[in-house]
Design a protein around this motif. Structure first.
Motif, short mmCIF file in Angstrom:
data_model
loop_
_atom_site.label_atom_id
_atom_site.label_comp_id
_atom_site.label_asym_id
_atom_site.label_seq_id
_atom_site.Cartn_x
_atom_site.Cartn_y
_atom_site.Cartn_z
N GLY A 239 33.82 30.15 26.53
CA GLY A 239 33.24 28.95 25.96
C GLY A 239 32.78 29.16 24.53
N ALA A 240 32.29 30.36 24.24
CA ALA A 240 31.85 30.66 22.88
C ALA A 240 33.03 30.68 21.91
CB ALA A 240 31.12 31.99 22.85
N ASP A 241 34.18 31.17 22.37
CA ASP A 241 35.38 31.19 21.52
C ASP A 241 35.80 29.77 21.15
OD1 ASP A 241 35.47 33.95 21.72
OD2 ASP A 241 36.79 33.90 23.47
N LEU A 242 35.78 28.88 22.14
CA LEU A 242 36.16 27.50 21.89
C LEU A 242 35.14 26.81 20.99
CD1 LEU A 242 37.36 26.51 25.47
CD2 LEU A 242 38.80 26.97 23.48
N ALA A 243 33.86 27.08 21.23
CA ALA A 243 32.82 26.45 20.42
C ALA A 243 32.88 26.92 18.98
CB ALA A 243 31.45 26.75 21.01
N ALA A 244 33.32 28.17 18.76
CA ALA A 244 33.37 28.71 17.40
C ALA A 244 34.36 27.96 16.51
CB ALA A 244 33.73 30.19 17.44
N VAL A 245 35.39 27.36 17.12
CA VAL A 245 36.36 26.60 16.33
C VAL A 245 35.67 25.43 15.64
CG1 VAL A 245 38.48 25.23 16.44
CG2 VAL A 245 38.27 27.29 17.82
N GLY A 246 34.66 24.85 16.29
CA GLY A 246 33.96 23.72 15.72
C GLY A 246 33.25 24.04 14.42
N ASP A 247 32.95 25.32 14.18
CA ASP A 247 32.28 25.72 12.93
C ASP A 247 33.26 25.97 11.79
OD1 ASP A 247 29.81 25.60 14.19
OD2 ASP A 247 29.96 27.68 14.89
N SER A 248 34.54 25.93 12.08
CA SER A 248 35.55 26.19 11.05
C SER A 248 36.00 24.88 10.41
CB SER A 248 36.76 26.89 11.66
OG SER A 248 37.43 26.04 12.58
N ASP A 249 36.67 25.00 9.27
CA ASP A 249 37.18 23.80 8.59
C ASP A 249 38.19 23.07 9.47
OD1 ASP A 249 35.63 24.44 6.43
OD2 ASP A 249 37.25 25.43 5.32
N VAL A 250 39.04 23.83 10.15
CA VAL A 250 40.03 23.21 11.02
C VAL A 250 39.35 22.47 12.17
CG1 VAL A 250 41.99 23.65 12.55
CG2 VAL A 250 41.76 24.93 10.41
N GLY A 251 38.30 23.07 12.73
CA GLY A 251 37.58 22.43 13.82
C GLY A 251 36.97 21.10 13.41
N VAL A 252 36.44 21.04 12.20
CA VAL A 252 35.87 19.77 11.70
C VAL A 252 36.95 18.70 11.61
CG1 VAL A 252 34.79 18.67 9.72
CG2 VAL A 252 34.00 20.91 10.48
#
Length: 556
Positions: free
Chosen positions: A227-240
């Motif tokens: 879950g932490a790996d998936l959540a970390a994408v949200g902090d990246s430019d691509v995740g936004v």
């Protein structure tokens, strides 16, 4: 991103089986094994340089890429000769340069290993490693703790991109035709269901892209993600960008029913159009255009390109599936010319933006044949030539007003057009996962850099320089860094760099030097003839303290 630039002319088919065949072909293409996606940011220079032997360990490692990068937390490390980590704290990134602070280990002499995993500006993972030594190389260099698969997501990301494009096709074209050209007596249930299916496909593709991005970022298989790996994408430019896409899709879902039903007022239709443009922009903002030489131009062109493709192909599917069969010939005679004008306009924008994007992403004419990206573009062009030839015949029928009266003729043409378009869309999904042709020179530079990186030492300083790609007659990049004998960065008061080729009678020529950092000098150098060129550095580090070092660079 480059999407299919194609020409539309109205077509009809014998039965709806042609449409089902096209959709099955579109959906089946991602099942074909995809070639691994290569990283799009290229390693240009390192300090210390690869395989350098220093007098003492440095206080930091500097890694320079061809485009901005973001380090993956916990995946950038420097191991000392004893295999223990010597980096202190998280690496810092400024533009294309990443700095890794170091401590001096208890046993400092030997070989050090630098390994990294970063995300490039166009969302692709970049992983690699290199070594340098202090004092003398170790008999057994340290090994990276993490030897993960460089492409852990496999075909998930390209398949998700393909599905996302297909979702746009199912939303844009059907919605436009339902809102503007739909006959009053024809049911809208099928076209509405198609548009909703497109929205659902966009959501599913975005979710799959999120998972694939997480796998590529941490270098772990999809099944091992936390879950932490998936959540970390949200902090990246691509995740936004992906989060914005999901939000825009949700807004579009609330506006779509009334528009497709033909009951929406002007403000709702305009709002849906603006929301659609915002959603389309999320594709180039998470791909090649954002890292191109002209990001604003590339992003804008990609949005227009994507909109025109979605309108053309989605409108074609709508005509074939819901209108051409069962609609009176006189009604078709009014619909087809109007649609033809729209499609012609879309074709013009497709061609213009497609050519412009290709020029930006290729960078030079030679990349068209000399790179995988260029060869894919040629494959698309060949297929598009077939589509254009077929479309020319269709256009003649439309101008004569006989298209609606000759379904068998246009049905055969439609089969060729639809099959070719399906393959073009598949090539597009592969193309956006392929390193652009403009990065080929940087890749070649990295390969050719071996043997031209040297460390030169005086009593005042240690100088490390790197020349790449060492190409005859073409511009080459020179980077030089100056350190104290203890390995700390040493500011330079004045640089003097010259090139000479004594064996051919070429006298020393002074090279202008830029200073992007206090201890860093960079220049563009050219070698007009082959030979063993002598490069001479005179570095002044104080009012009266200066020293000269010389090295030889084989060229040709």
């Amino acid at each position: 991103m480059n999407l299919p630039a194609v020409t539309y002319e109205p077509v009809c088919v014998r039965t709806r089986s042609a449409v089902l065949g096209l959709l099955l072909a579109l959906l089946a293409v991602p099942l074909v094994p995809a070639a691994p996606a290569s990283a799009h940011a290229v390693l240009l220079a390192t300090t210390p340089v690869r395989d350098a032997v220093l007098g003492s360990p440095p206080s930091e490692v500097v890694v320079t890429f061809s485009e901005p990068v973001s380090p993956v937390p916990g995946r950038v490390q420097v191991l000392g000769p004893d295999g223990r980590r010597v980096h202190t704290g998280a690496p810092s990134v400024r533009g294309t340069t990443m700095r890794i602070p170091l401590r001096v280990p208890e046993r400092p002499l030997g070989t050090y290993l630098v390994s990294y995993r970063v995300i490039s500006a166009d969302s692709h993972p970049v992983a690699g490693s290199f070594t340098y030594s202090a004092g003398a190389p170790s008999v057994s260099p340290p090994r990276a703790v993490d030897d993960a698969d460089p492409q852990p997501a496999g075909a998930l990301v390209p398949a998700a991109k393909y599905a996302g494009y297909l979702g746009l096709v199912l939303v844009v074209g059907p919605t436009l035709l339902a809102a503007t050209l739909w006959p009053r007596r024809r049911s809208r249930r099928g076209v509405a269901g198609t548009a909703y299916a497109g929205l659902a496909l966009v959501v599913a593709a975005t979710a799959a892209t999120w998972v694939g991005q997480a796998a590529d970022s941490v270098g772990a298989p999809v099944g091992d993600l936390t879950g932490a790996d998936l959540a970390a994408v949200g902090d990246s430019d691509v995740g936004v960008v992906l989060a914005v896409r999901l939000a825009v899709t949700a807004v579009a879902a609330t506006l779509l029913p009334a528009v497709v039903a033909g009951r929406a007022g002007r403000w709702r239709r305009v709002t849906l159009a603006l929301v659609g443009v915002a959603g389309l922009a999320t594709w180039p903002l998470a791909g090649h255009p954002v890292a191109s030489p002209l990001p604003p131009v590339s992003v804008a062109a990609a949005v227009v390109h994507l909109a025109a493709m979605s309108l053309w192909l989605g409108g074609l599917l709508t005509l074939v599936a819901f209108l051409l069969r069962g609609t009176h010939e006189r009604v078709l005679a009014r619909i087809l010319p109007a649609w033809s004008r729209w499609a012609t306009l879309a074709v013009g924008w497709l061609v213009a933006t497609g050519v412009g994007q290709a020029a930006l992403e290729l960078g030079r004419p030679g990349a068209l044949l000399g790179t995988g990206y260029g060869r894919l573009l040629l494959g698309k062009a060949a297929l598009l030539a077939v589509v254009l030839a077929v479309a020319a015949g269709q256009r003649r029928l439309v101008r004569r007003g006989t298209a609606a009266a000759r379904p068998r003729v246009v049905a055969r043409a439609a089969g060729v057009e639809l099959v070719a378009t399906a393959v073009v869309l598949a090539l597009t999904a592969v193309l956006v996962q392929t390193p652009p042709g403009r990065t080929a020179d940087a890749e070649a530079a990295r390969a050719a850099r071996e043997g031209v990186a040297q460390t030169l030492t005086t009593s005042l300083y240690t100088l490390q320089f790197d020349v790449y790609p060492v190409t005859l007659g073409a511009p080459n990049s020179l980077h030089a860094y100056v350190y104290t004998p203890g390995g700390e960065a040493l500011p330079v008061a004045e640089w003097t760099v010259s090139l000479a080729l004594p064996e051919a009678g070429v006298e020393p020529v002074t090279v202008p030097v830029a200073t992007p950092e206090p201890n860093h000098g960079s220049a563009e150098v050219r070698f007009p003839v082959a030979g063993r060129w002598r490069i001479r550095f005179t570095v002044r580090v104080g009012e009266l303290d200066q020293a000269t070092v010389t090295a030889t660079v084989p060229v040709g």
